[in-house]
Write a protein that holds these residues in place. Structure first.
Motif, short mmCIF file in Angstrom:
data_model
loop_
_atom_site.label_atom_id
_atom_site.label_comp_id
_atom_site.label_asym_id
_atom_site.label_seq_id
_atom_site.Cartn_x
_atom_site.Cartn_y
_atom_site.Cartn_z
N GLY A 173 -4.68 -2.17 1.90
CA GLY A 173 -3.51 -2.11 3.01
C GLY A 173 -2.16 -2.58 2.40
O GLY A 173 -2.18 -2.82 1.42
N ALA A 174 -1.31 -2.95 3.29
CA ALA A 174 0.12 -3.37 3.03
C ALA A 174 0.49 -4.38 3.89
O ALA A 174 0.13 -4.29 4.97
CB ALA A 174 0.79 -2.31 3.01
N VAL A 175 1.02 -5.40 3.30
CA VAL A 175 1.54 -6.45 3.90
C VAL A 175 3.08 -6.69 3.59
O VAL A 175 3.45 -6.43 2.70
CB VAL A 175 0.97 -7.88 3.79
CG1 VAL A 175 -0.74 -7.87 4.15
CG2 VAL A 175 0.86 -8.21 2.54
N THR A 176 3.77 -7.02 4.59
CA THR A 176 5.10 -7.21 4.69
C THR A 176 5.55 -8.55 3.58
O THR A 176 5.18 -9.51 3.93
CB THR A 176 5.67 -7.46 6.14
OG1 THR A 176 5.45 -6.46 6.88
CG2 THR A 176 7.48 -7.76 5.76
N LEU A 187 3.25 2.88 8.41
CA LEU A 187 3.78 3.78 7.30
C LEU A 187 3.19 3.37 6.02
O LEU A 187 2.64 3.99 5.29
CB LEU A 187 5.05 4.08 7.13
CG LEU A 187 5.59 5.38 6.31
CD1 LEU A 187 4.65 6.62 6.85
CD2 LEU A 187 6.92 5.59 6.38
N ALA A 188 3.71 2.02 5.76
CA ALA A 188 2.97 1.54 4.48
C ALA A 188 1.47 1.57 4.36
O ALA A 188 1.00 1.91 3.33
CB ALA A 188 3.55 0.18 4.30
N ASN A 189 0.90 1.20 5.35
CA ASN A 189 -0.54 1.22 5.34
C ASN A 189 -1.18 2.91 5.05
O ASN A 189 -2.21 2.86 4.63
CB ASN A 189 -1.33 0.71 6.74
CG ASN A 189 -1.22 -0.95 6.54
OD1 ASN A 189 -2.12 -1.38 5.78
ND2 ASN A 189 -0.37 -1.55 7.26
N LEU A 190 -0.47 3.67 5.73
CA LEU A 190 -0.81 5.18 5.57
C LEU A 190 -0.81 5.68 4.26
O LEU A 190 -1.55 6.30 3.58
CB LEU A 190 0.15 5.89 6.66
CG LEU A 190 -0.27 7.45 6.21
CD1 LEU A 190 -1.54 7.73 6.92
CD2 LEU A 190 1.01 8.24 6.86
N LYS A 191 0.38 5.06 3.45
CA LYS A 191 0.62 5.43 2.14
C LYS A 191 -0.25 4.41 1.04
O LYS A 191 -0.29 4.92 -0.04
CB LYS A 191 2.00 5.28 1.86
CG LYS A 191 3.07 6.26 2.67
CD LYS A 191 2.78 7.62 1.97
CE LYS A 191 3.71 8.50 2.96
NZ LYS A 191 3.51 9.91 2.31
N ALA A 192 -0.92 3.54 1.56
CA ALA A 192 -1.81 2.58 0.71
C ALA A 192 -2.89 3.59 0.37
O ALA A 192 -3.32 4.43 1.03
CB ALA A 192 -2.21 1.53 1.36
N PRO A 193 -3.31 3.38 -0.88
CA PRO A 193 -4.65 3.94 -1.49
C PRO A 193 -5.70 3.49 -0.60
O PRO A 193 -5.72 2.51 0.15
CB PRO A 193 -4.69 3.55 -2.83
CG PRO A 193 -3.47 2.68 -3.25
CD PRO A 193 -2.63 2.30 -2.11
N ALA A 194 -6.71 4.47 -0.73
CA ALA A 194 -8.02 4.04 0.05
C ALA A 194 -8.58 2.70 -0.36
O ALA A 194 -8.41 2.41 -1.67
CB ALA A 194 -9.20 5.24 -0.24
#
Length: 162
Positions: free
Chosen positions: A99-102, A89-96
């Motif tokens: 990405g997102a890492v925990t 979900l975090a990666n989906l919500k990240a801007p183009a």
């Protein structure tokens, strides 16, 4: 290749019916991954993902492969599925291009993981420009809540491949 065949033959000849079923689950997941379907961990756990704009739901079958010595789903597996749902979900919500890492994962285990399926749901609590906080919950197929988690995710620029 010869070493791998020897190891495989040794494992198969020594395994009981339950162990052969677990080996089959592992090989099925591995084969799905090499055919291009998802990540190794996702395929080995047989994750089924449903992602919308607001939520990520991951279900996995609860099998003997995932059990601890008490016969319940291993807490590390629960943590992995929570992190996967929240991270997706975090990666989906990240801007183009990002990405997102925990950066932090906090889990409260509430009841034993039993049943035939683990259902994990994630939703965004707060989305900032550099971080996100996401909440996750795991349920057994009987509806009992197994775990509750929150995770912080750092938004990072994706590598360009140069």
């Amino acid at each position: 290749m010869k070493e791998l065949n020897t190891l495989f033959e040794k494992a198969v000849s020594a395994a009981n019916e339950k162990e052969l079923e677990i080996l089959s689950q592992l090989l099925t997941g591995f084969t799905e991954k090499i055919e291009g379907n998802g990540s190794y961990i996702g395929r080995l756990l047989h994750m089924n993902r449903q992602i919308t704009e607001d939520e990520c739901i991951i279900t996995i079958p609860i099998t003997d492969l995932l059990s601890n010595s008490l016969g319940i789903i291993h807490g590390g597996i629960t943590a992995t599925v929570l992190d996967s749902a929240m991270g997706n979900l975090a990666n989906l919500k990240a801007p183009a291009g990002y990405g997102a890492v925990t950066t932090n994962l906090n889990i409260h285990y509430l009841s034993p993981g039993k049943g035939t399926e683990l259902i994990t749901k994630a939703k965004v609590i707060r989305k900032g420009s550099k971080t996100m906080v996401i909440e996750g919950e795991c349920f057994g197929d009987n509806g009992q809540k197994i775990a509750h988690a929150t995770g912080s995710f750092f938004i990072v620029k994706q590598p360009t491949g140069d």
